[in-house]
Write an enzyme that holds these catalytic residues in place. Structure first.
Site, PDB file in Angstrom:
ATOM      1  N   ALA A   1       1.230  -9.169  18.885  1.00 57.99           N
ATOM      2  CA  ALA A   1       2.361  -9.581  18.047  1.00 57.99           C
ATOM      3  C   ALA A   1       3.696  -9.470  18.789  1.00 57.99           C
ATOM      4  CB  ALA A   1       2.395  -8.715  16.790  1.00 57.99           C
TER       5      ALA A   1
ATOM      6  N   HIS B   1       0.815  -1.222   0.000  1.00 57.63           N
ATOM      7  CA  HIS B   1       0.000   0.000   0.000  1.00 57.63           C
ATOM      8  C   HIS B   1       0.841   1.262   0.000  1.00 57.63           C
ATOM      9  CE1 HIS B   1      -3.598  -2.492   1.734  1.00 57.63           C
ATOM     10  NE2 HIS B   1      -3.473  -2.617   0.432  1.00 57.63           N
TER      11      HIS B   1
HETATM   12  C1  BV8 Z   1      -8.114  -1.903  -5.829  1.00 57.78           C
HETATM   13  C2  BV8 Z   1      -2.925   3.004   2.500  1.00 57.78           C
HETATM   14  C3  BV8 Z   1      -8.732  -1.904  -8.166  1.00 57.78           C
HETATM   15  C4  BV8 Z   1      -3.144   4.419   2.858  1.00 57.78           C
HETATM   16  C5  BV8 Z   1      -4.850   1.469   2.538  1.00 57.78           C
HETATM   17  C6  BV8 Z   1     -12.926  -7.277  -3.054  1.00 57.78           C
HETATM   18  C7  BV8 Z   1     -13.953  -7.290  -2.139  1.00 57.78           C
HETATM   19  C8  BV8 Z   1     -14.392  -6.111  -1.524  1.00 57.78           C
HETATM   20  C9  BV8 Z   1     -13.805  -4.886  -1.834  1.00 57.78           C
HETATM   21  C10 BV8 Z   1     -12.765  -4.873  -2.737  1.00 57.78           C
HETATM   22  C11 BV8 Z   1     -12.348  -6.046  -3.335  1.00 57.78           C
HETATM   23  N1  BV8 Z   1     -11.304  -5.744  -4.173  1.00 57.78           N
HETATM   24  C12 BV8 Z   1     -11.053  -4.422  -4.091  1.00 57.78           C
HETATM   25  C13 BV8 Z   1     -11.934  -3.856  -3.239  1.00 57.78           C
HETATM   26  C14 BV8 Z   1     -12.018  -2.404  -2.896  1.00 57.78           C
HETATM   27  C15 BV8 Z   1     -11.036  -1.965  -1.859  1.00 57.78           C
HETATM   28  C16 BV8 Z   1     -11.311  -2.752  -0.596  1.00 57.78           C
HETATM   29  O1  BV8 Z   1     -10.642  -3.690  -0.237  1.00 57.78           O
HETATM   30  N2  BV8 Z   1     -12.342  -2.367   0.132  1.00 57.78           N
HETATM   31  C17 BV8 Z   1     -12.747  -3.084   1.353  1.00 57.78           C
HETATM   32  C18 BV8 Z   1     -12.254  -2.315   2.570  1.00 57.78           C
HETATM   33  C19 BV8 Z   1     -14.230  -3.221   1.322  1.00 57.78           C
HETATM   34  N3  BV8 Z   1      -9.670  -2.124  -2.328  1.00 57.78           N
HETATM   35  C20 BV8 Z   1      -9.051  -1.190  -3.048  1.00 57.78           C
HETATM   36  O2  BV8 Z   1      -9.609  -0.153  -3.364  1.00 57.78           O
HETATM   37  C21 BV8 Z   1      -7.643  -1.489  -3.509  1.00 57.78           C
HETATM   38  N4  BV8 Z   1      -7.485  -1.185  -4.884  1.00 57.78           N
HETATM   39  O3  BV8 Z   1      -8.774  -2.874  -5.589  1.00 57.78           O
HETATM   40  O4  BV8 Z   1      -7.914  -1.419  -7.108  1.00 57.78           O
HETATM   41  C22 BV8 Z   1      -8.336  -1.144  -9.391  1.00 57.78           C
HETATM   42  C23 BV8 Z   1      -7.882  -1.836 -10.475  1.00 57.78           C
HETATM   43  C24 BV8 Z   1      -7.510  -1.147 -11.640  1.00 57.78           C
HETATM   44  C25 BV8 Z   1      -7.617   0.244 -11.690  1.00 57.78           C
HETATM   45  C26 BV8 Z   1      -8.056   0.941 -10.585  1.00 57.78           C
HETATM   46  C27 BV8 Z   1      -8.432   0.241  -9.425  1.00 57.78           C
HETATM   47  C28 BV8 Z   1      -6.642  -0.573  -2.793  1.00 57.78           C
HETATM   48  C29 BV8 Z   1      -6.685  -0.732  -1.311  1.00 57.78           C
HETATM   49  C30 BV8 Z   1      -5.640   0.129  -0.632  1.00 57.78           C
HETATM   50  C31 BV8 Z   1      -6.174   0.790   0.585  1.00 57.78           C
HETATM   51  N5  BV8 Z   1      -5.119   1.541   1.269  1.00 57.78           N
HETATM   52  N6  BV8 Z   1      -3.900   2.164   3.118  1.00 57.78           N
HETATM   53  C32 BV8 Z   1      -3.174   4.704   4.311  1.00 57.78           C
HETATM   54  O5  BV8 Z   1      -2.702   3.918   5.119  1.00 57.78           O
HETATM   55  O6  BV8 Z   1      -3.675   5.803   4.612  1.00 57.78           O
HETATM   56  S1  BV8 Z   1      -5.825   0.412   3.432  1.00 57.78           S
HETATM   57  C33 BV8 Z   1      -5.767   0.393   5.153  1.00 57.78           C
HETATM   58  O7  BV8 Z   1      -6.217  -0.923   5.466  1.00 57.78           O
HETATM   59  C34 BV8 Z   1      -4.530   0.403   5.916  1.00 57.78           C
HETATM   60  O8  BV8 Z   1      -3.635   1.376   5.527  1.00 57.78           O
HETATM   61  C35 BV8 Z   1      -3.951  -0.970   5.827  1.00 57.78           C
HETATM   62  O9  BV8 Z   1      -2.934  -0.956   4.869  1.00 57.78           O
HETATM   63  C36 BV8 Z   1      -5.125  -1.787   5.322  1.00 57.78           C
HETATM   64  C37 BV8 Z   1      -5.346  -3.065   5.998  1.00 57.78           C
HETATM   65  O10 BV8 Z   1      -5.765  -2.885   7.329  1.00 57.78           O
HETATM   66  P1  BV8 Z   1      -5.093  -3.703   8.455  1.00 57.78           P
HETATM   67  O11 BV8 Z   1      -3.645  -3.481   8.342  1.00 57.78           O
HETATM   68  O12 BV8 Z   1      -5.596  -5.083   8.431  1.00 57.78           O
HETATM   69  O13 BV8 Z   1      -5.587  -2.929   9.756  1.00 57.78           O
HETATM   70  P2  BV8 Z   1      -6.961  -3.114  10.587  1.00 57.78           P
HETATM   71  O14 BV8 Z   1      -7.088  -1.963  11.495  1.00 57.78           O
HETATM   72  O15 BV8 Z   1      -8.077  -3.437   9.708  1.00 57.78           O
HETATM   73  O16 BV8 Z   1      -6.681  -4.415  11.463  1.00 57.78           O
HETATM   74  C38 BV8 Z   1      -5.731  -4.408  12.506  1.00 57.78           C
HETATM   75  C39 BV8 Z   1      -5.745  -5.781  13.124  1.00 57.78           C
HETATM   76  O17 BV8 Z   1      -4.724  -5.842  14.096  1.00 57.78           O
HETATM   77  C40 BV8 Z   1      -7.061  -6.123  13.858  1.00 57.78           C
HETATM   78  O18 BV8 Z   1      -7.537  -7.371  13.401  1.00 57.78           O
HETATM   79  C41 BV8 Z   1      -6.657  -6.201  15.329  1.00 57.78           C
HETATM   80  O19 BV8 Z   1      -7.385  -7.188  16.066  1.00 57.78           O
HETATM   81  C42 BV8 Z   1      -5.206  -6.551  15.235  1.00 57.78           C
HETATM   82  N7  BV8 Z   1      -4.381  -6.141  16.366  1.00 57.78           N
HETATM   83  C43 BV8 Z   1      -4.559  -5.129  17.254  1.00 57.78           C
HETATM   84  N8  BV8 Z   1      -3.544  -5.071  18.121  1.00 57.78           N
HETATM   85  C44 BV8 Z   1      -2.695  -6.059  17.786  1.00 57.78           C
HETATM   86  C45 BV8 Z   1      -3.207  -6.743  16.674  1.00 57.78           C
HETATM   87  N9  BV8 Z   1      -2.612  -7.799  16.127  1.00 57.78           N
HETATM   88  C46 BV8 Z   1      -1.434  -8.186  16.675  1.00 57.78           C
HETATM   89  N10 BV8 Z   1      -0.853  -7.559  17.731  1.00 57.78           N
HETATM   90  C47 BV8 Z   1      -1.459  -6.497  18.313  1.00 57.78           C
HETATM   91  N11 BV8 Z   1      -0.885  -5.888  19.371  1.00 57.78           N
END
Ligand code: BV8
Ligand code: ZN
Length: 254
Positions: free
Chosen positions: A235, A121
């Protein structure tokens, strides 16, 4: 702190693996003091992703989005890698092939010593022009212009070099990550909710292609049911325990 038990069969499989992939998300940096996105207290509980992490939001409110990323850049720069980042950096030296794939943009893996993580990302370390693509260090851009995105020489606006929702993934990074995920013997998913695609699809891919799947997350995720081992722990505690298990069962190479 409760002792983290690694079953012997998994530890042996891990220790003798020829290719290991670590796949990380925001949770790996939580113990460094950085916010996650989707869990309790996460960024997306206060703000909507489409209001901050899309090109449309940047075009509508460039100063607001720039300030948000400038603050995240400062927080990431001030944070220190934690024992989880350090464990992953060590794994690079324990296997014939090791690939780190991260969704994080905070640069903490590199600062812990990981040499070439695949950053799916993008990164907060750089800004790039939204028109001509030329790059500039984020630290320098933020210092020169803390409140609004600086203009590029071409007249475009500098933006953070991250991948926003709706934007295409970096193709080479995605191909390399998919190849490693399909060929590895052990895939360790750490601190990710598995909500963002196509990144989360790598977990399914590794599982489908026969990798042993280890998940490290204090909460369950949609992938927990696929995991051969789910370590329900932070982690920073679970990864050093995994390193210990690998070192215990590793067959030293001559
Ligand atoms: C694209 C960068 C096409 C910027 C980020 C299929 C199905 C549904 C939707 C889609 C799909 N395919 C694509 C999509 C659309 C979309 C998407 O996924 N939407 C979802 C949310 C519904 N995807 C996109 O748009 C992607 N692009 O598909 O392009 C295309 C093709 C051709 C031409 C044009 C377009 C691009 C996605 C990029 C998004 N960018 N970030 C920034 O950071 O500001 S995403 C954002 O979420 C974050 O930055 C991170 O990178 C990403 C993932 O999140 P996680 O890292 O998992 O974090 P989260 O908070 O969710 O979870 C944390 C976890 O840690 C929790 O589970 C928690 O319990 C745990 N935790 C807590 N404490 C601890 C711990 N674990 C261990 N130890 C601890 N101490
Ligand atoms: Zn330009």
């Amino acid at each position: 702190m409760a002792r983290i038990e690694i079953p012997e069969d998994i530890a042996r499989r891990f220790a003798s693996a020829r290719w290991v992939v670590a796949f990380t998300g925001a949770g790996v940096s939580k113990e460094s003091g950085l916010d996650t996105f989707r869990d309790a207290g996460g960024v997306w509980q206060r703000e909507r992703p489409e209001d901050l992490a899309t090109l449309q939001a940047f075009q509508r409110h460039p100063a607001k989005i720039w300030r948000w990323y400038a603050e995240r850049f400062r927080n990431a720069s001030a944070a220190q890698p934690n024992p989880a980042h350090l464990a992953i950096a060590r794994w690079e030296h324990l296997f014939p092939s090791f690939t780190l794939v991260t969704q994080n943009v905070d640069g903490l893996h590199q600062r812990a010593g990981s040499r070439s993580p695949i950053e799916l990302h993008g990164t907060l370390a750089w800004a790039r022009c939204d028109f001509c693509g030329s790059r500039r260090e984020m630290g320098e851009a933020v210092e020169a212009s803390p409140d609004a995105p600086p203009a590029c020489d071409c007249g475009g606006l500098m933006r953070p070099a991250v991948v926003w929702f709706g934007e295409a993934m970096p193709m080479r990074a995605m191909d390399e990550a998919a190849e490693a995920s399909s060929l590895c013997e052990v895939f360790v998913s750490v601190g990710t909710s598995g909500a963002v695609y196509p990144a989360a699809g790598l977990i399914e891919l590794a599982h489908r292609e026969g990798a042993c799947l280890i998940e490290v997350n204090p909460e369950r995720t949609p992938f927990s049911r696929l995991a051969d081992l789910h370590l329900e722990a932070p982690a920073g505690e679970a990864l050093p325990a995994l390193t210990e298990a690998i070192e215990r069962w590793r067959i030293p190479t001559a």
